[in-house]
Design a protein around this motif. Structure first.
Motif, short mmCIF file in Angstrom:
data_model
loop_
_atom_site.label_atom_id
_atom_site.label_comp_id
_atom_site.label_asym_id
_atom_site.label_seq_id
_atom_site.Cartn_x
_atom_site.Cartn_y
_atom_site.Cartn_z
N TYR A 110 0.83 -1.20 0.00
CA TYR A 110 0.00 0.00 0.00
C TYR A 110 0.87 1.26 0.00
O TYR A 110 0.66 2.17 -0.81
CB TYR A 110 -0.92 -0.03 1.22
CG TYR A 110 -1.77 1.19 1.45
CD1 TYR A 110 -2.68 1.63 0.50
CD2 TYR A 110 -1.69 1.88 2.65
CE1 TYR A 110 -3.49 2.75 0.73
CE2 TYR A 110 -2.48 2.99 2.89
CZ TYR A 110 -3.38 3.42 1.93
OH TYR A 110 -4.17 4.51 2.16
N TYR A 111 1.86 1.32 0.89
CA TYR A 111 2.71 2.51 0.98
C TYR A 111 3.60 2.68 -0.25
O TYR A 111 4.15 3.76 -0.47
CB TYR A 111 3.57 2.48 2.24
CG TYR A 111 2.80 2.47 3.53
CD1 TYR A 111 1.61 3.18 3.68
CD2 TYR A 111 3.26 1.75 4.62
CE1 TYR A 111 0.91 3.17 4.87
CE2 TYR A 111 2.56 1.73 5.82
CZ TYR A 111 1.39 2.44 5.95
OH TYR A 111 0.70 2.42 7.14
N THR A 140 -6.62 4.20 -4.86
CA THR A 140 -7.13 3.13 -5.72
C THR A 140 -6.38 1.82 -5.50
O THR A 140 -6.51 0.89 -6.30
CB THR A 140 -7.02 3.54 -7.21
OG1 THR A 140 -5.64 3.78 -7.53
CG2 THR A 140 -7.85 4.78 -7.50
N PHE A 141 -5.63 1.72 -4.42
CA PHE A 141 -4.86 0.51 -4.13
C PHE A 141 -5.75 -0.72 -3.96
O PHE A 141 -6.78 -0.67 -3.29
CB PHE A 141 -4.04 0.69 -2.85
CG PHE A 141 -3.43 -0.58 -2.34
CD1 PHE A 141 -2.31 -1.12 -2.95
CD2 PHE A 141 -3.97 -1.26 -1.26
CE1 PHE A 141 -1.74 -2.30 -2.50
CE2 PHE A 141 -3.42 -2.43 -0.79
CZ PHE A 141 -2.30 -2.95 -1.42
N ARG A 151 3.25 14.12 -3.68
CA ARG A 151 2.53 13.81 -2.44
C ARG A 151 1.92 12.42 -2.50
O ARG A 151 1.40 11.99 -3.54
CB ARG A 151 1.42 14.83 -2.17
CG ARG A 151 1.86 16.28 -2.10
CD ARG A 151 3.02 16.54 -1.18
NE ARG A 151 2.70 16.31 0.22
CZ ARG A 151 3.60 16.39 1.20
NH1 ARG A 151 4.85 16.69 0.92
NH2 ARG A 151 3.23 16.17 2.44
N TRP A 152 1.98 11.73 -1.38
CA TRP A 152 1.31 10.45 -1.16
C TRP A 152 0.24 10.75 -0.11
O TRP A 152 0.56 11.06 1.04
CB TRP A 152 2.31 9.41 -0.64
CG TRP A 152 1.74 8.03 -0.52
CD1 TRP A 152 1.89 7.02 -1.43
CD2 TRP A 152 0.95 7.49 0.54
NE1 TRP A 152 1.23 5.89 -0.99
CE2 TRP A 152 0.64 6.16 0.23
CE3 TRP A 152 0.45 8.01 1.73
CZ2 TRP A 152 -0.12 5.33 1.04
CZ3 TRP A 152 -0.31 7.20 2.56
CH2 TRP A 152 -0.59 5.87 2.21
N VAL A 153 -1.03 10.68 -0.52
CA VAL A 153 -2.13 11.03 0.38
C VAL A 153 -3.14 9.89 0.39
O VAL A 153 -3.61 9.45 -0.67
CB VAL A 153 -2.83 12.34 -0.07
CG1 VAL A 153 -3.92 12.73 0.92
CG2 VAL A 153 -1.81 13.47 -0.25
N ASN A 154 -3.47 9.40 1.58
CA ASN A 154 -4.46 8.31 1.67
C ASN A 154 -5.88 8.86 1.48
O ASN A 154 -6.08 10.08 1.39
CB ASN A 154 -4.31 7.53 2.98
CG ASN A 154 -4.68 8.33 4.21
OD1 ASN A 154 -4.89 9.54 4.16
ND2 ASN A 154 -4.72 7.67 5.34
N SER A 155 -6.85 7.96 1.43
CA SER A 155 -8.24 8.34 1.13
C SER A 155 -8.81 9.35 2.10
O SER A 155 -9.54 10.26 1.71
CB SER A 155 -9.13 7.10 1.11
OG SER A 155 -8.76 6.27 0.05
#
Length: 161
Positions: free
Chosen positions: A51-52, A59-60, A111-115
């Motif tokens: 995931y990371y 959309t993972f 940027r890596w941003v989760n839902s």
């Protein structure tokens, strides 16, 4: 400078993945699915490693046969085998290597941003976060191995390749 950073990121993330693999492989079959759920600890860390490493975390989806049970805060419906998890680990290693090799001075700052937006990191920082998460769980697995078989894998200083 970017090449030095990329090499350092791979050396350490790859080493963390190698240490996880060593812990999984050392785990005796009779310890795999006890009340300690070592298989689940291994699955959990692999799921989040994958995931990371996803540039589009919103959309993972994990590869089959794995499910999104970790996002639902529930155990998977069945015990995953060592073979399945080693295959997942290989998937994560390849994904990590490709991601790092393709970093540029621009993408490393993307940027890596989760839902939910609760995690918002630059790509280089989510990679460091990932290393910390893997090592946290490797330490747990190795503690269990020490307690159950009085053995644990050696420290890996850098990724092999």
């Amino acid at each position: 400078m970017i090449e030095t950073i990329k090499q350092s990121l791979w050396n350490q993330l790859g080493a963390s993945i190698d240490m996880l693999e060593d812990s999984i492989l050392l785990c005796p079959n009779d310890e795999w699915d006890t009340d300690r759920k070592l298989w689940y600890q291994a699955f959990h860390v692999l799921f989040f490693t994958d995931y990371y490493l996803s540039l589009a975390p919103k959309t993972f989806t994990p590869p089959a046969p794995f499910t999104e049970s970790e996002f639902e805060d529930r155990m998977p419906e069945r015990t995953y085998t060592k073979t399945e998890l080693i295959k997942y680990l290989s998937h994560c290693r390849a994904k990590a290597k490709t991601l790092i090799e393709n970093l540029t001075e621009q993408t490393i700052e993307a940027r890596w941003v989760n839902s939910s937006g609760s995690m918002d990191y630059a790509i280089h920082e989510i990679l460091i976060y990932n290393i910390r998460h893997i090592q946290h769980h490797v330490a747990q697995l190795n503690l269990h191995l020490r307690q159950s078989i009085n053995d644990a894998p050696e420290w890996v200083f850098r990724a092999e390749n």
